[in-house]
Motif scaffolding. Sequence first.
Motif, PDB file in Angstrom:
ATOM      1  N   ASP A 147       0.737  -1.440   0.471  1.00 34.98           N
ATOM      2  CA  ASP A 147      -0.391   0.424  -0.395  1.00 34.98           C
ATOM      3  C   ASP A 147       0.707   1.261  -0.381  1.00 34.98           C
ATOM      4  OD1 ASP A 147       0.778  -0.282   2.739  1.00 34.98           O
ATOM      5  OD2 ASP A 147      -0.675  -0.520   3.667  1.00 34.98           O
ATOM      6  N   LEU A 150       0.258   4.293  -2.522  1.00 32.35           N
ATOM      7  CA  LEU A 150      -0.762   5.149  -3.000  1.00 32.35           C
ATOM      8  C   LEU A 150      -0.682   6.256  -1.409  1.00 32.35           C
ATOM      9  CD1 LEU A 150      -3.225   3.041  -5.280  1.00 32.35           C
ATOM     10  CD2 LEU A 150      -1.798   4.809  -5.305  1.00 32.35           C
ATOM     11  N   LYS A 151      -0.094   5.036   0.030  1.00 32.93           N
ATOM     12  CA  LYS A 151      -0.511   6.023   1.125  1.00 32.93           C
ATOM     13  C   LYS A 151       0.713   7.152   1.200  1.00 32.93           C
ATOM     14  CE  LYS A 151      -1.100   3.578   5.335  1.00 32.93           C
ATOM     15  NZ  LYS A 151      -0.920   2.913   5.945  1.00 32.93           N
ATOM     16  N   TYR A 152       1.856   6.656   0.586  1.00 29.19           N
ATOM     17  CA  TYR A 152       2.840   7.741   0.510  1.00 29.19           C
ATOM     18  C   TYR A 152       3.835   8.512  -1.109  1.00 29.19           C
ATOM     19  CZ  TYR A 152       2.870   5.936   5.409  1.00 29.19           C
ATOM     20  OH  TYR A 152       2.979   5.727   6.537  1.00 29.19           O
TER      21      TYR A 152
ATOM     22  N   THR B  44      -1.190  -2.088  11.082  1.00 23.86           N
ATOM     23  CA  THR B  44      -2.689  -2.088  10.846  1.00 23.86           C
ATOM     24  C   THR B  44      -2.636  -3.243  11.221  1.00 23.86           C
ATOM     25  OG1 THR B  44      -2.483  -0.185  10.279  1.00 23.86           O
ATOM     26  CG2 THR B  44      -4.282  -1.074  10.072  1.00 23.86           C
ATOM     27  N   ASP B  67      -3.648   8.508   8.273  1.00 20.75           N
ATOM     28  CA  ASP B  67      -2.661   8.519   6.988  1.00 20.75           C
ATOM     29  C   ASP B  67      -2.368   9.405   6.736  1.00 20.75           C
ATOM     30  OD1 ASP B  67      -1.735   5.498   6.677  1.00 20.75           O
ATOM     31  OD2 ASP B  67      -4.383   5.138   7.215  1.00 20.75           O
ATOM     32  N   THR B  70      -5.638   7.749   1.487  1.00 21.59           N
ATOM     33  CA  THR B  70      -6.610   6.469   1.684  1.00 21.59           C
ATOM     34  C   THR B  70      -6.961   6.191   2.806  1.00 21.59           C
ATOM     35  OG1 THR B  70      -4.188   4.983   2.646  1.00 21.59           O
ATOM     36  CG2 THR B  70      -4.268   5.849  -0.287  1.00 21.59           C
ATOM     37  N   PHE B  72      -7.381   2.852   3.716  1.00 21.76           N
ATOM     38  CA  PHE B  72      -7.152   2.373   3.603  1.00 21.76           C
ATOM     39  C   PHE B  72      -7.638   1.200   5.056  1.00 21.76           C
ATOM     40  CE2 PHE B  72      -3.763   2.164  -0.057  1.00 21.76           C
ATOM     41  CZ  PHE B  72      -5.131   2.864  -1.412  1.00 21.76           C
ATOM     42  N   ASP B  73      -6.667   1.626   5.707  1.00 21.06           N
ATOM     43  CA  ASP B  73      -6.470   0.993   7.126  1.00 21.06           C
ATOM     44  C   ASP B  73      -8.416   1.086   7.687  1.00 21.06           C
ATOM     45  OD1 ASP B  73      -3.883   0.449   6.306  1.00 21.06           O
ATOM     46  OD2 ASP B  73      -2.997   2.226   7.946  1.00 21.06           O
ATOM     47  N   ARG B  76      -9.725  -1.669   6.852  1.00 19.85           N
ATOM     48  CA  ARG B  76      -9.238  -3.035   7.249  1.00 19.85           C
ATOM     49  C   ARG B  76      -9.889  -2.702   8.462  1.00 19.85           C
ATOM     50  NH1 ARG B  76      -2.301  -2.413   6.264  1.00 19.85           N
ATOM     51  NH2 ARG B  76      -3.110  -4.854   6.876  1.00 19.85           N
ATOM     52  N   PHE B 199       1.341 -11.301  10.900  1.00 18.57           N
ATOM     53  CA  PHE B 199       1.193 -11.974  10.074  1.00 18.57           C
ATOM     54  C   PHE B 199       0.665 -12.986   9.441  1.00 18.57           C
ATOM     55  CE2 PHE B 199       2.546 -13.007   5.246  1.00 18.57           C
ATOM     56  CZ  PHE B 199       1.465 -12.495   4.706  1.00 18.57           C
TER      57      PHE B 199
END
Lengths: 214, 214
Positions: A147, A150-152, B44, B67, B70, B72-73, B76, B199
């Motif tokens: 990611d 797009l995040k940075y 995250t 962020d 975005t 995104f997080d 999630r 993970f």
Amino acid sequence: MKTITVNKNVLSKNDEIAARNKSSLSGRGIRMFNLLGSPGSGKTTLLESALAHESVDKSKIAVIEGDLFTDFDAKRMDEIGIRTIQLNTEGACHLEADMVERGIDELDLEGIETLIVDNIGNLVCTASFSLGEHYRIAVTSVTEGNDKPLKYPKLFKTADYVVINKIDLLPFTNFDVDRFTADVHSLNPNAKVFTCSAFKGEGMEAIADLFMNH
Amino acid sequence: MKTITVNKNVLSKNDEIAARNKSSLSGRGIRMFNLLGSPGSGKTTLLESALAHESVDKSKIAVIEGDLFTDFDAKRMDEIGIRTIQLNTEGACHLEADMVERGIDELDLEGIETLIVDNIGNLVCTASFSLGEHYRIAVTSVTEGNDKPLKYPKLFKTADYVVINKIDLLPFTNFDVDRFTADVHSLNPNAKVFTCSAFKGEGMEAIADLFMNH
């Protein structure tokens, strides 16, 4: 009422010094690379590995190491026989053009054709400050996740080259090289993308070639 | 001649709002965690993995995602059923207390006992700004290398907890957990150090316990 736009002044003063750095280096036949990326993306290991490649003439390369504290990275360059200087910002989160100008003044650049600045580990602040580099390299690693472009976006928009490092760890992650590359190109169609493992010495010939034959 | 110490004013105004955040949350029986680390250290993913643990009561936890760009997080967090809000700084490199105050105002905190702020990926700037958190967690990963505590001391000095993530990748790196832990403790003898793989879901019980039973 008076309004002072502080950030604009800081950036335009920086740009002035950056232009001076670039023009002074160009006049001496030296090309400067600015290496940016997260802490731990492997910027210094990339230099160790690429500059050890047999195609590299170490006498033509110098490195300016930027860190908040410590001289660990300059020592690593010193150990592989690269002319180097350590800049310590003592807490500041990015290098600015005047710091690099001081580094250039202090370094012996006789015979040098390539000057590499190993910037502070930071995906955000470093991207806003030109140092006068001819080329900007964004170093990222597969363990950082997909990611990041797009995040940075600022770093990836302004990079001439993007290096995806730690490719040896790809099988143990959910990183998708094609998706990452597509995201980089959606921001910056002209960025050239490399993959490598600096730790394992894989893909180093192309990086060495970049530093030697620009 | 007038001297304006900009940084001090910014920080003291921030500290004032941070103190207000902390006291307002304490009054409602809520503890706030500030999660800091490099881009890609796995902050995250750590939340996704720890908050999915069977010991976690999701109705008692809310997350503020920070962020530059975005959402995104926050998506999630939403997907795993955690009350969340996304703060976008549009380029700024760290969260400040007033941004989090706005997040607190917007969030429904009824029944919430733990509020977690997932800060912007940045080892430098984020560490200088208190958000009013009760506990600060530094998240780092074995792929970032051993030198981070001494190169980026401010975060490690001010963290209550240090999480060493991606421990599943340890065999493929030159990371030394004992040396890293010793460096953290040389800066901050009271920091409690955890190891885990978010993970792979390893070591998550202790992190879940930290969020639930503080």
